[in-house]
Scaffold this motif. Sequence first.
Motif, PDB file in Angstrom:
ATOM      1  N   ASN A  11      -4.910  42.809  41.662  1.00  0.00           N
ATOM      2  CA  ASN A  11      -4.757  43.145  43.079  1.00  0.00           C
ATOM      3  C   ASN A  11      -6.095  43.503  43.712  1.00  0.00           C
ATOM      4  OD1 ASN A  11      -2.027  42.667  42.862  1.00  0.00           O
ATOM      5  ND2 ASN A  11      -1.512  44.817  42.555  1.00  0.00           N
ATOM      6  N   PHE A  12      -6.946  44.203  42.972  1.00  0.00           N
ATOM      7  CA  PHE A  12      -8.271  44.548  43.478  1.00  0.00           C
ATOM      8  C   PHE A  12      -9.095  43.293  43.754  1.00  0.00           C
ATOM      9  CE2 PHE A  12     -12.764  45.510  42.447  1.00  0.00           C
ATOM     10  CZ  PHE A  12     -13.042  46.323  43.525  1.00  0.00           C
ATOM     11  N   MET A  13      -9.101  42.360  42.806  1.00  0.00           N
ATOM     12  CA  MET A  13      -9.861  41.120  42.985  1.00  0.00           C
ATOM     13  C   MET A  13      -9.300  40.298  44.146  1.00  0.00           C
ATOM     14  SD  MET A  13     -12.293  41.397  40.911  1.00  0.00           S
ATOM     15  CE  MET A  13     -13.035  39.776  40.808  1.00  0.00           C
ATOM     16  N   GLU A  14      -7.990  40.298  44.306  1.00  0.00           N
ATOM     17  CA  GLU A  14      -7.379  39.575  45.432  1.00  0.00           C
ATOM     18  C   GLU A  14      -7.807  40.188  46.765  1.00  0.00           C
ATOM     19  OE1 GLU A  14      -3.046  37.842  46.748  1.00  0.00           O
ATOM     20  OE2 GLU A  14      -3.096  39.688  45.587  1.00  0.00           O
ATOM     21  N   ARG A  35     -11.364  39.043  47.477  1.00  0.00           N
ATOM     22  CA  ARG A  35     -11.403  37.642  47.932  1.00  0.00           C
ATOM     23  C   ARG A  35     -10.910  37.529  49.369  1.00  0.00           C
ATOM     24  NH1 ARG A  35      -9.555  36.940  42.668  1.00  0.00           N
ATOM     25  NH2 ARG A  35      -7.399  36.832  43.367  1.00  0.00           N
ATOM     26  N   ASN A  36      -9.849  38.257  49.700  1.00  0.00           N
ATOM     27  CA  ASN A  36      -9.299  38.200  51.053  1.00  0.00           C
ATOM     28  C   ASN A  36     -10.243  38.792  52.084  1.00  0.00           C
ATOM     29  OD1 ASN A  36      -6.978  36.918  50.174  1.00  0.00           O
ATOM     30  ND2 ASN A  36      -5.784  38.813  50.034  1.00  0.00           N
ATOM     31  N   SER A  37     -11.111  39.718  51.663  1.00  0.00           N
ATOM     32  CA  SER A  37     -12.047  40.320  52.606  1.00  0.00           C
ATOM     33  C   SER A  37     -13.335  39.504  52.735  1.00  0.00           C
ATOM     34  CB  SER A  37     -12.383  41.747  52.181  1.00  0.00           C
ATOM     35  OG  SER A  37     -13.131  41.739  50.986  1.00  0.00           O
ATOM     36  N   GLY A  41     -17.538  35.276  42.266  1.00  0.00           N
ATOM     37  CA  GLY A  41     -18.037  34.523  41.133  1.00  0.00           C
ATOM     38  C   GLY A  41     -17.664  33.061  41.119  1.00  0.00           C
ATOM     39  N   ALA A  42     -17.192  32.533  42.191  1.00  0.00           N
ATOM     40  CA  ALA A  42     -16.865  31.095  42.237  1.00  0.00           C
ATOM     41  C   ALA A  42     -18.146  30.279  42.253  1.00  0.00           C
ATOM     42  CB  ALA A  42     -16.038  30.797  43.485  1.00  0.00           C
TER      43      ALA A  42
END
Length: 57
Positions: free
Chosen positions: A40-43, A46-48, A53-54
């Motif tokens: 959830n933290f990583m999501e 990404r949403n912000s 790391g992509a």
Amino acid sequence: MITADIPLAAEVIERKGHALNPRGDFYTPENIRQRLRMRNFMEELRNSGVMTGAPPP
């Protein structure tokens, strides 16, 4: 069940089932909470718009 889907594994654990990730590690009531929090933290990052790391386009 074997799954890489963390929320699905959490639901299986909640219903007293057994879940295993594709690498062969069992999900437990103790480690599934930590994995859900990290997911959830990583999501949220990404949403912000934070790069997580992509590879470059």
